[in-house]
Write a protein that holds these residues in place. Structure first.
Motif, PDB file in Angstrom:
ATOM      1  N   UNK A 154      11.196  -1.660 -14.679  1.00 10.79           N
ATOM      2  CA  UNK A 154      12.226  -2.149 -13.749  1.00 10.79           C
ATOM      3  C   UNK A 154      12.677  -3.506 -14.264  1.00 10.79           C
ATOM      4  N   UNK A 155      13.905  -3.583 -14.723  1.00  7.33           N
ATOM      5  CA  UNK A 155      14.429  -4.813 -15.298  1.00  7.33           C
ATOM      6  C   UNK A 155      15.042  -5.685 -14.204  1.00  7.33           C
ATOM      7  N   UNK A 156      14.613  -6.919 -14.156  1.00  5.78           N
ATOM      8  CA  UNK A 156      15.134  -7.886 -13.183  1.00  5.78           C
ATOM      9  C   UNK A 156      16.233  -8.688 -13.866  1.00  5.78           C
ATOM     10  N   UNK A 157      17.419  -8.644 -13.303  1.00  2.00           N
ATOM     11  CA  UNK A 157      18.570  -9.298 -13.931  1.00  2.00           C
ATOM     12  C   UNK A 157      19.206 -10.320 -13.011  1.00  2.00           C
ATOM     13  N   UNK A 158      19.820 -11.325 -13.650  1.00  2.00           N
ATOM     14  CA  UNK A 158      20.639 -12.304 -12.921  1.00  2.00           C
ATOM     15  C   UNK A 158      21.928 -12.513 -13.707  1.00  2.00           C
ATOM     16  N   UNK A 159      23.040 -12.142 -13.077  1.00  2.76           N
ATOM     17  CA  UNK A 159      24.365 -12.230 -13.715  1.00  2.76           C
ATOM     18  C   UNK A 159      24.388 -11.558 -15.082  1.00  2.76           C
ATOM     19  N   UNK A 177       0.819  -1.223   0.000  1.00  2.00           N
ATOM     20  CA  UNK A 177       0.000   0.000   0.000  1.00  2.00           C
ATOM     21  C   UNK A 177       0.849   1.268   0.000  1.00  2.00           C
ATOM     22  N   UNK A 178       1.846   1.268  -0.889  1.00  2.00           N
ATOM     23  CA  UNK A 178       2.715   2.437  -0.987  1.00  2.00           C
ATOM     24  C   UNK A 178       2.221   3.429  -2.028  1.00  2.00           C
ATOM     25  N   UNK A 179       3.072   4.397  -2.308  1.00  2.00           N
ATOM     26  CA  UNK A 179       2.712   5.444  -3.259  1.00  2.00           C
ATOM     27  C   UNK A 179       2.992   5.080  -4.699  1.00  2.00           C
ATOM     28  N   UNK A 180       3.469   3.845  -4.916  1.00  2.00           N
ATOM     29  CA  UNK A 180       3.742   3.374  -6.262  1.00  2.00           C
ATOM     30  C   UNK A 180       2.914   2.115  -6.547  1.00  2.00           C
ATOM     31  N   UNK A 181       2.551   1.981  -7.806  1.00  2.00           N
ATOM     32  CA  UNK A 181       1.820   0.790  -8.245  1.00  2.00           C
ATOM     33  C   UNK A 181       2.775  -0.110  -9.018  1.00  2.00           C
ATOM     34  N   UNK A 189       9.217  -5.591 -14.762  1.00  2.00           N
ATOM     35  CA  UNK A 189       7.977  -5.142 -14.122  1.00  2.00           C
ATOM     36  C   UNK A 189       7.893  -3.628 -14.282  1.00  2.00           C
ATOM     37  N   UNK A 190       6.736  -3.080 -13.974  1.00  2.00           N
ATOM     38  CA  UNK A 190       6.494  -1.662 -14.250  1.00  2.00           C
ATOM     39  C   UNK A 190       5.982  -0.964 -12.985  1.00  2.00           C
ATOM     40  N   UNK A 191       6.571   0.202 -12.720  1.00  2.00           N
ATOM     41  CA  UNK A 191       6.229   0.976 -11.531  1.00  2.00           C
ATOM     42  C   UNK A 191       5.714   2.344 -11.961  1.00  2.00           C
ATOM     43  N   UNK A 212       2.897  -3.061 -18.893  1.00  2.00           N
ATOM     44  CA  UNK A 212       3.189  -1.622 -18.990  1.00  2.00           C
ATOM     45  C   UNK A 212       1.923  -0.780 -18.898  1.00  2.00           C
ATOM     46  N   UNK A 213       2.080   0.413 -18.369  1.00  2.00           N
ATOM     47  CA  UNK A 213       0.968   1.357 -18.239  1.00  2.00           C
ATOM     48  C   UNK A 213       1.483   2.744 -18.596  1.00  2.00           C
TER      49      UNK A 213
END
Length: 397
Positions: free
Chosen positions: A378-383, A362-366, A390-392, A371-372
Motif C-alpha cells: 500500500x503506497x502512501x502518497x502526498x501530491x 483486530x481485523x482480518x488483515x495484518x 506499508x504491507x497488508x 514486506x511479507x
C-alpha cells in the motif's frame, strides 16, 4: 493607536487565523491518539469534550479546547508583561516574541498539558506579583493535578521560599512538593547517559536557536547583576535543573519548558536596557543582532506552521518531523480506498491513530511496515509523491 500597537493587533489576528488553519488540517498524533482512547487525564477529557461539542469539525474538534487555552494564555502573558514592564514598547515586544515562539505555537495546536500548565502558572504569577498572595496560594494546589511537571515547579518554589525566608510560601511549597512526589514520583531510571546536547537542541527548537542563546545569557546576566524576582528564580532554577538532569538521562522537556518560556519579559527588558544606555551611534550592533534573532525566529516558526511542502523536497520524507502525524492518516485513506476497514498491527500507537480514522483494530488483515510473503503493498502518497509503503496481508483464521 500607535503603529506598533496596530502591528501587534494585525499580527495577533494573523496568528490566530493561521493556528485555526493548522489545527483543522493537522492529523492526530500518536501520543494524542493513545491519550484519546486510553487516557483519563484532564487533557483526554478536554479532547473528548471537543469531539462531543464539535463532532463534524474533524481534527479541529480535538484541538479547539487547546486553542481556547492558548487565547487565555496570550491574555495572561500580556497582563504579566504589563505588570513587569513599564514601557509599552517592551510590553509589545515581549508579547510578539511569546506569540512567535515555536514551542508556544505547537502547544496551541497539540493536545498536551502545556496550555493548562501555562494558564495556572501565569495566573499564580500575576496574583503573587500584585501582592494577592493568599489568592495565589489557592492556585498552587490546582497545579498539582495537571501532571507530573508540578514536581519540578514545587521544587523551584521551595528553593525560592527558602531564599526569601517566606514562611507561609515555604510551608505551602514543602507540602505540595511532598504531595507531588508521592503522586508522581521522581523519575531517575536507566543506565546513566548524557543527553545534554539533545536538551539544549530541544530548547533551541522551542525558542529558536539565536533567541535561546540570548535568553540563556539574559538569565545568567540577571544572576550576576540583575533583580532576582520570583519569575527569574523559577525559570532559572528549572532551566538549570533540566540541564543538570540531562547529563544523566533523557528528560521530558514538556515538564520543564513551560516554566522557562514565561521569563521572556526579563530577557526583553535586559535587551532594551542595554540598548538605551548607549549613544545612538553605538546602537547599530544591537539593532542588527535583534534583526538576526527575529529573522531566525520567524523562519523557524514559518517552517513549523507551513511544513507540508517539506514532504516534497526531503530526500527521505519519513524523517519529516510531522511524519508521525501524517503517515498514519494517509495510510488510513489508502486502506479505505482498497475497502479495508479493520487491520491488526503490532504498533499500538499506530492502531490508535488508525482507529481514530475509522480503521478498527483486530481485523482480518495484518498491517506491517515490512514486506511479507503474499502481502499487498500500500503506497502512501502526498501530491503524487510516494512517501512510504506499508504491507497488508490476509490473516488465515
Amino acid at each position: 493607536m500607535s503603529r506598533l500597537r496596530l502591528f501587534v493587533w494585525l499580527l495577533l489576528l494573523a496568528h490566530l487565523g493561521v493556528l485555526l488553519w493548522v489545527a483543522a488540517h493537522l492529523p492526530i498524533g500518536p501520543h494524542e491518539a493513545k491519550l484519546f482512547f486510553t487516557g483519563d487525564t484532564l487533557v483526554a477529557r478536554l479532547m473528548h469534550w471537543g469531539v462531543t461539542c464539535f463532532p463534524d469539525a474533524e481534527f479541529l474538534s480535538i484541538r479547539i479546547p487547546f486553542l481556547v487555552l492558548h487565547l487565555i494564555n496570550l491574555y495572561l502573558f500580556y497582563r504579566l508583561c504589563q505588570a513587569l514592564l513599564n514601557d509599552e514598547t517592551e510590553v509589545l515586544t515581549a508579547f510578539v516574541t511569546f506569540l512567535l515562539l515555536p514551542g508556544i505555537v505547537s502547544s496551541a495546536v497539540l493536545a498536551t498539558s502545556t496550555g493548562l500548565i501555562l494558564a495556572l502558572y501565569q495566573a499564580f504569577l500575576l496574583l503573587y506579583i500584585k501582592k494577592r498572595e493568599w489568592l495565589a496560594y489557592l492556585v498552587l494546589p490546582l497545579m498539582l493535578y495537571v501532571d507530573k511537571s508540578s514536581v519540578v515547579f514545587f521544587f523551584a518554589m521551595l528553593t525560592f521560599a527558602l531564599w526569601r525566608r517566606n514562611i507561609p510560601l515555604l510551608a505551602a511549597s514543602v507540602t505540595l512538593f511532598a504531595a507531588a512526589v508521592a503522586m508522581y514520583g521522581i523519575e531517575v531510571h536507566g543506565k546513566p547517559k548524557n543527553y545534554f546536547v539533545d536538551t539544549v537542541a530541544l530548547y533551541a527548537a522551542i525558542f529558536s536557536p539565536l533567541l535561546f542563546l540570548y535568553f540563556f545569557y539574559a538569565m545568567y546576566r540577571i544572576l550576576l547583576k540583575g533583580q532576582r524576582t520570583i519569575l527569574w528564580h523559577i525559570a532559572f532554577t528549572i532551566l538549570l535543573l533540566s540541564l543538570l538532569l540531562s547529563m544523566r538521562q533523557k528528560i521530558p522537556i514538556q515538564d520543564f519548558a513551560p516554566y522557562v518560556v514565561v521569563a521572556i519579559p526579563l530577557m526583553v527588558h535586559l535587551f532594551f536596557r542595554s540598548y538605551r544606555v548607549r549613544l545612538p551611534e553605538y546602537r547599530k550592533p544591537y539593532r542588527l543582532a535583534a534583526v538576526a534573532v527575529y529573522a531566525v525566529l520567524v523562519l523557524n516558526t514559518a517552517i513549523l506552521v507551513f511544513h507540508r511542502p517539506l514532504f516534497l523536497v526531503l530526500d527521505n520524507p519519513q524523517k519529516h518531523f510531522a511524519a508521525p502525524f501524517y503517515l498514519p492518516y494517509w495510510c488510513a485513506q489508502a486502506l479505505k480506498e482498497r475497502g479495508i476497514a479493520a487491520v491488526t498491527t503490532r504498533d499500538g500507537k499506530l492502531a490508535y491513530q488508525l482507529r481514530f480514522y475509522g480503521i478498527e483494530p483486530n481485523g482480518g488483515y495484518s498491517l506491517s511496515k515490512k514486506p511479507a510473503p503474499g502481502a499487498r503493498s500500500v503506497t502512501i502518497r502526498y501530491k503524487g509523491r510516494s512517501i512510504a509503503t506499508c504491507y497488508v496481508s490476509k490473516i488465515n483464521n
